[in-house]
Write a protein that holds these residues in place. Structure first.
Motif, PDB file in Angstrom:
ATOM      1  N   ALA A 128      23.692 -20.105 -20.116  1.00  0.00           N
ATOM      2  CA  ALA A 128      22.359 -19.782 -19.604  1.00  0.00           C
ATOM      3  C   ALA A 128      21.766 -18.551 -20.269  1.00  0.00           C
ATOM      4  CB  ALA A 128      22.418 -19.575 -18.093  1.00  0.00           C
ATOM      5  N   GLY A 129      22.537 -17.900 -21.122  1.00  0.00           N
ATOM      6  CA  GLY A 129      22.040 -16.736 -21.846  1.00  0.00           C
ATOM      7  C   GLY A 129      22.356 -15.410 -21.185  1.00  0.00           C
ATOM      8  N   ASN A 130      23.098 -15.404 -20.069  1.00  0.00           N
ATOM      9  CA  ASN A 130      23.469 -14.148 -19.417  1.00  0.00           C
ATOM     10  C   ASN A 130      24.556 -13.444 -20.233  1.00  0.00           C
ATOM     11  OD1 ASN A 130      21.878 -14.624 -16.898  1.00  0.00           O
ATOM     12  ND2 ASN A 130      23.300 -16.365 -16.717  1.00  0.00           N
ATOM     13  N   VAL A 131      24.357 -12.160 -20.469  1.00  0.00           N
ATOM     14  CA  VAL A 131      25.307 -11.381 -21.261  1.00  0.00           C
ATOM     15  C   VAL A 131      26.035 -10.401 -20.341  1.00  0.00           C
ATOM     16  CG1 VAL A 131      25.618  -9.808 -23.207  1.00  0.00           C
ATOM     17  CG2 VAL A 131      23.812 -11.532 -23.277  1.00  0.00           C
ATOM     18  N   SER A 132      27.351 -10.412 -20.402  1.00  0.00           N
ATOM     19  CA  SER A 132      28.136  -9.529 -19.542  1.00  0.00           C
ATOM     20  C   SER A 132      28.008  -8.073 -19.990  1.00  0.00           C
ATOM     21  CB  SER A 132      29.611  -9.930 -19.600  1.00  0.00           C
ATOM     22  OG  SER A 132      30.168  -9.589 -20.860  1.00  0.00           O
ATOM     23  N   ALA A 133      28.355  -7.161 -19.097  1.00  0.00           N
ATOM     24  CA  ALA A 133      28.481  -5.754 -19.488  1.00  0.00           C
ATOM     25  C   ALA A 133      29.644  -5.611 -20.454  1.00  0.00           C
ATOM     26  CB  ALA A 133      28.706  -4.891 -18.253  1.00  0.00           C
ATOM     27  N   GLU A 134      29.575  -4.619 -21.317  1.00  0.00           N
ATOM     28  CA  GLU A 134      30.669  -4.371 -22.257  1.00  0.00           C
ATOM     29  C   GLU A 134      31.909  -3.904 -21.494  1.00  0.00           C
ATOM     30  OE1 GLU A 134      29.615  -1.653 -25.327  1.00  0.00           O
ATOM     31  OE2 GLU A 134      27.753  -2.689 -25.842  1.00  0.00           O
ATOM     32  N   VAL A 135      33.056  -4.438 -21.885  1.00  0.00           N
ATOM     33  CA  VAL A 135      34.335  -4.036 -21.292  1.00  0.00           C
ATOM     34  C   VAL A 135      35.093  -3.226 -22.340  1.00  0.00           C
ATOM     35  CG1 VAL A 135      36.523  -4.815 -20.347  1.00  0.00           C
ATOM     36  CG2 VAL A 135      34.412  -6.058 -19.812  1.00  0.00           C
ATOM     37  N   THR A 146      22.186 -17.180 -13.070  1.00  0.00           N
ATOM     38  CA  THR A 146      21.701 -15.835 -13.417  1.00  0.00           C
ATOM     39  C   THR A 146      22.834 -14.811 -13.400  1.00  0.00           C
ATOM     40  OG1 THR A 146      21.163 -15.365 -11.098  1.00  0.00           O
ATOM     41  CG2 THR A 146      19.415 -16.310 -12.475  1.00  0.00           C
ATOM     42  N   THR A 147      24.040 -15.306 -13.291  1.00  0.00           N
ATOM     43  CA  THR A 147      25.210 -14.423 -13.219  1.00  0.00           C
ATOM     44  C   THR A 147      25.923 -14.380 -14.561  1.00  0.00           C
ATOM     45  OG1 THR A 147      25.493 -14.967 -10.883  1.00  0.00           O
ATOM     46  CG2 THR A 147      27.355 -13.920 -12.008  1.00  0.00           C
ATOM     47  N   ALA A 148      26.176 -13.180 -15.064  1.00  0.00           N
ATOM     48  CA  ALA A 148      26.849 -13.023 -16.354  1.00  0.00           C
ATOM     49  C   ALA A 148      28.327 -13.374 -16.236  1.00  0.00           C
ATOM     50  CB  ALA A 148      26.704 -11.588 -16.842  1.00  0.00           C
TER      51      ALA A 148
END
Length: 606
Positions: free
Chosen positions: A488-495, A415-417
């Motif tokens: 897993a489908g987790n999307v990171s925050a935009e950098v 569950t971790t991006a």
């Protein structure tokens, strides 16, 4: 004695007395540029100035003649050789910006020549120069003239209005400013012809000042304006929109605008319209509008007596004859267990397409909740069974049937991006700007399910899959954003990251003490070929180098043939010009004793 010299002497005298002159808080001069609807020239611009602190005024407004809402810039050149590069100025003005198109900046000018231009694409001929001079030696004021134009009655009075135009010239240091004073009012900078319309007698004083500070004697022009007799009522003008309409009242495929004007007095002289903020255009017949979307038609009319109607407006919308709803699908991503459940999270991606009028919007809802605009893949992480509904609407208003996907999410799993970082590389100048281009490298890691894909976008562009370092070559400041999605489908925050790309500096002058004669001359013989710069600061005469030591005249001729052959290959010389230069080299005798009957005093005859 010039005003500038008087000021210097006065300051010296006061200093000798132990006194000082008051400090001047304001810049010593103001230079004004104006722009209008033209994309080829500024409406007005200075040609000369004094050195020192200066207020730059750039106005691109309705008052200066911009009636279309067009943007212009005033940009000082900081790279072209031959000009001063010590002032950085880039002002964007639009009649509808918060300053109503009038902007000011304070700069410090130094003696020399400045080049200015407009950076808007298509406006490349809007350019000019002005010279900053200390005015030394110029004691003669400018010459300034006035002309008054307009419709006259038999007595010589101007009917309705008069236009005053001023022209100033100065053969010395150049004109710095022109001013006028109407009917005893305050002195006002003259940027463009002045229209006077109030009835009665008028008096316009005018004067000009050159760069050296010399001001012309005040001159005056008298004229009288009388009322326009007869018709004072503007025309009546209306517009109607016709075409096939749908249930919403929008026009299908085409809307035809018809403008009608009447005038019971002197009669209608002209009818004009403009569409969506474009330029005013003479109306000659019904106007068909076929572009899909909302539109605004503005219209007006003028009668023979010169009365102009108020501007009218008509709003309408054109849609395409599309009766087919969009096709919309959904896919689900994430890590699944042996029972097909999504572990930790399911990510639903919705895709819509429409071959007719195009997709206008996409929406989704989770478990029968409110419809929400779809902008990015939808994560569903709450454990349990869920239904994600989706639909799309096209520009023509057709809405697809609701589709849905069922997903079951169970606890656990990744569950971790991902973690994303960016690195920018490239050659930098002293201000940390990137010279020529910059390369952006994006790195993403995910210790659990692993990185599925990485995306980036530059400025307001679209998100794009990252496969290799991104090269940013467009000049200016840029923002690059990146993000990553794991398996897993987790999307990171935009950098986000910012960088600025500037033009590469011109190459150094290879021949600082260049031979700048107008034509290629060898041993006193003129080839009549222009002695141009070959691109690195050296001229053709420089690379021929007739004053170097050569073992013989034949050796010198071989040298000339070799260098001119390269210049032809580089596109600097034509074959014909090369033949002229080689012929002169043979006849010059450079490198050894001249041939019989020839010598450096003989002139080439063509």
């Amino acid at each position: 004695m010039s005003p500038r010299l008087i000021a210097v002497l006065l300051a010296a005298f006061l200093a000798w007395l132990g006194l000082t002159t008051p400090a001047m808080a304001a810049p010593v001069q103001t230079l004004t540029w104006t722009a209008n609807n033209s994309t080829t020239d500024y409406a007005s611009a200075p040609t000369g100035a004094l050195p020192g602190e200066t207020t730059i005024v750039f106005e691109n407004s309705e008052a200066t003649g911009n009636t279309t809402g067009m943007s212009h810039t005033l940009t000082f050149d900081t790279s072209t050789p031959g000009y001063n590069h010590d002032v950085t100025l880039n002002v964007l003005a639009n009649p509808f910006d918060p300053a109503n198109g009038r902007h000011e900046a304070v700069v410090t000018l130094t003696p020399g020549k400045y080049r200015y231009f407009c950076t808007i694409p298509g406006h490349t001929t809007m350019t000019g120069e002005f010279v900053v001079s200390d005015g030394g030696g110029d004691t003669i004021p400018p010459t300034v003239r006035a002309s008054v134009t307009g419709d006259k009655d038999p007595s010589g009075n101007y009917v309705g209005s008069a236009t005053v135009s001023l022209t100033a010239t100065d053969a010395g240091s150049g004109v710095a400013s022109v001013q006028y004073q109407l009917d005893g009012g305050s002195w006002t900078p003259y940027p463009a012809p002045v229209v006077v319309s109030s009835v009665g007698m008028h008096m316009v004083h005018y004067r000009a000042t050159d760069v050296a500070g010399n001001t012309s004697a005040e001159a005056v022009e008298h004229f009288t304006i009388v009322e326009r007799q007869g018709d004072r009522t503007p025309p009546t003008v209306t517009a109607s929109i016709a075409g096939s309409q749908d249930a919403s009242g929008d026009y299908v495929d085409v809307a035809t605008a018809t403008v009608t004007a009447t005038d019971a007095g002197s009669g209608v002289a002209a009818v004009e319209y403009k569409l969506d903020g474009g330029a005013w255009t003479a109306y000659t017949g019904p106007v068909p509008v076929t572009a899909a979307g909302m539109h605004m038609l503005s219209y007006r009319a003028r009668d023979v007596a010169g009365n102009t109607s108020p501007e009218g407006m008509a709003h309408f919308t054109v849609v395409k004859s599309d009766t087919t709803a969009p096709v919309v699908t959904a896919s689900v991503g994430g890590t699944r267990d042996a029972d097909g459940n999504y572990v930790g999270k399911a990510v639903v991606t919705v895709t819509a397409a429409d071959a007719g009028s195009g997709v206008a919007s996409v929406e989704y809802r989770v478990d029968g909740g409110a419809w929400t605009a779809y902008a990015a893949p939808v994560p569903v992480s709450s454990p349990g069974a869920h239904t994600v509904g989706y639909r799309a609407r096209d520009v023509a208003g057709n809405t697809s049937p609701e589709g849905s996907v069922a997903v079951t999410v169970v606890a656990g799993g990744d569950t971790t991006a991902p973690t994303v970082s960016m690195q920018v590389s490239g050659k930098q100048d002293g201000n940390w700007n990137y010279v020529g281009q910059a390369a952006v490298t994006v790195t993403a890691t995910d210790p659990e399910s692993g990185v599925d894909f990485v995306e980036y976008k530059v400025d307001s562009g679209a998100w794009t899959r990252y496969v290799a370092p991104v090269v940013v070559a467009a000049l200016g400041s840029h923002t690059v954003r990146s993000r990553a999605t794991d398996v897993a489908g987790n999307v990171s925050a935009e950098v986000p990251g910012t960088l600025t790309v500037v033009a590469a500096a011109p190459p150094p002058d290879a021949c600082p003490s260049s031979d700048t004669r107008e034509t290629v001359v060898i041993g006193g013989l003129d080839s009549q070929v222009e002695n141009i710069d070959i691109g690195n600061g050296c001229t053709i005469n420089d690379v021929i180098d007739e004053n170097a030591e050569y073992a013989s005249s034949d050796r010198f001729v071989k040298h000339v043939k070799a260098v001119t052959r390269e210049l032809v290959a580089d596109g600097v010389l034509s074959p014909g010009d090369r033949n002229r230069i080689v012929t002169v080299a043979i006849e010059s005798g450079v490198g050894g004793p001249p041939a019989a009957g020839r010598g450096p005093d003989m002139k080439k005859r063509w």
